[in-house]
Design an enzyme around this catalytic site. Sequence first.
Site, short mmCIF file in Angstrom:
data_model
loop_
_atom_site.label_atom_id
_atom_site.label_comp_id
_atom_site.label_asym_id
_atom_site.label_seq_id
_atom_site.Cartn_x
_atom_site.Cartn_y
_atom_site.Cartn_z
N LYS A 124 36.59 36.90 44.81
CA LYS A 124 35.60 36.13 44.03
C LYS A 124 35.35 34.84 44.80
O LYS A 124 36.23 34.36 45.52
CB LYS A 124 36.17 35.80 42.65
CG LYS A 124 35.13 35.53 41.62
CD LYS A 124 34.70 36.82 40.93
CE LYS A 124 33.53 36.62 40.02
NZ LYS A 124 33.31 37.79 39.15
N ASP A 164 26.95 36.51 40.54
CA ASP A 164 27.67 36.18 39.32
C ASP A 164 26.85 35.03 38.72
O ASP A 164 25.67 34.88 39.06
CB ASP A 164 29.12 35.77 39.62
CG ASP A 164 30.03 35.83 38.40
OD1 ASP A 164 30.57 36.91 38.10
OD2 ASP A 164 30.20 34.79 37.72
N1 GLU Z 1 30.24 39.41 39.22
C1 GLU Z 1 30.34 40.72 38.67
C2 GLU Z 1 31.71 40.91 38.04
O1 GLU Z 1 32.25 40.00 37.48
C3 GLU Z 1 29.96 41.78 39.70
C4 GLU Z 1 30.78 41.80 40.92
C5 GLU Z 1 30.29 42.76 42.00
O2 GLU Z 1 29.33 43.50 41.74
O3 GLU Z 1 30.86 42.75 43.08
O4 GLU Z 1 32.27 41.97 38.01
#
Ligand code: GLU
Length: 450
Positions: A124, A164
């Site tokens: 992340k 995100d």
């Molecule tokens: N941000 C989204 C999550 O919390 C998607 C992450 C992604 O697709 O890599 O899962």
Amino acid sequence: MSIATILEQLKQKNPNEEEFHQTAEEVLFYFSPVLEKHKQYQQYKIVERMLEPDRVISFRVNWVDDAGEVQVNRGYRVQMNSALGPYKGGLRFSPTVSLGEFKFLAFEQTFKNALTGIPLGAGKGGADFDPRGKSDGEVMRFCQAFMQELYRHIGNRLDVPAGDKGVGAREIGFLFGTYKKLQNQYEGVLTGKGINWGGSLMRTEATGYGLVYFAQEMLRQAGEEVSGKRCIVSGSGNVSQYCIEKLIRLGAKVVTVSDSSGFIYDEKGIDEEKLAYIKELKNEKRGRIEEYARKFGAEYTPVHQGGDSDPLWNVKAELAFPCATQNEVQEKDVQNMKSNGVFLLAEGANMPLTAEATKLIEQSDILYGPGKAANAGGVAVSGIEMMQNYIGSYWSAEEVDSRLKKIMCDIHNQCLQTAEEWGFGKNYAAGANIAGFIRVADAMIAQGVI
Ligand code: GLU
């Protein structure tokens, strides 16, 4: 080492990272019987290793705003765990982010990604950049500056970020363009790309639709269905928009929507036309949700910071979908929902319930779908986007949607089976955490002490 000692050490080693402590406490709570039965998890210090990111990258991002002033921001990427596949998880741009927030999100992502059954590790990242009020040119220059550093740490088999909060289609485009220019390579290094340049159909809809598919499964278990239910939804970003869309299409009535300034209560219900307005307002005009009230004559309540409850969660309903942000639902809100007749809450956001609210909901008879299971549809279709990028061939919306449905249904069943197996009854949170943990733990043991 006992779970209590691991948590104590985590707090000492990572001071001021409250959200990371919160998620660790919530997740580890379920592991005692698992560690008791499988001594190798203790022997190989699996829990301790999962709590220490593989790598944390923090970097300066300089850019020049429209007024010609130099701006200094901080970028992050937490590469949490790569036991199951390349690091995978979104980028968040918001002025309030912190390292603790990214660690909490990356830790959650580890279990979420494992549950999808697709070989994905977890990461992340993001920056303390506030996209609100910035021109397209400023956002582009920021994204370019951000990627000028991040590009050396990511790759389509190494780390594949996505969007995100604060990072949508526009930002993914700018980030991808910069990566391609710097690496001189057209590769699937990001997901959530435009559908005519390497993206997957249904990725935009995936988190919200997946959330409702998951809720549908929970309801089916209880002999209920979505059709005819009154729903409260928070947020008005990508997750809320497509959660609302799917709910409406399945015959439910959605009466709320919100942003960080306040919430709308629309007794008549949000229909397709009003939803199209919300999408345009939020995705194109980047306006405030208050404008909805003026346009359609609904009630608007501005946010009061610092209270012990949010009036949005006091609106009478049967199904609740927090899709805004972490810790948006407090203990009092759960009490209000209970007295108002809410019987299912599924999390579109990551950790939207405070620790106290989580405890209360788990003791109540409200069906509770935790985020790492219920909102896994987004990253699942990201995984499907990566597959299509690898093979260089693209699938129809129907094909992707049916894969998404199957994944959400499988996650649902895994949660229930695992919870049952470990003596947690029908507790979805227990099932999600334990099932995700075992999958990652076994891979880590197989790959040795590295
Ligand atoms: N941000 C989204 C999550 O919390 C998607 C992450 C992604 O697709 O890599 O899962």
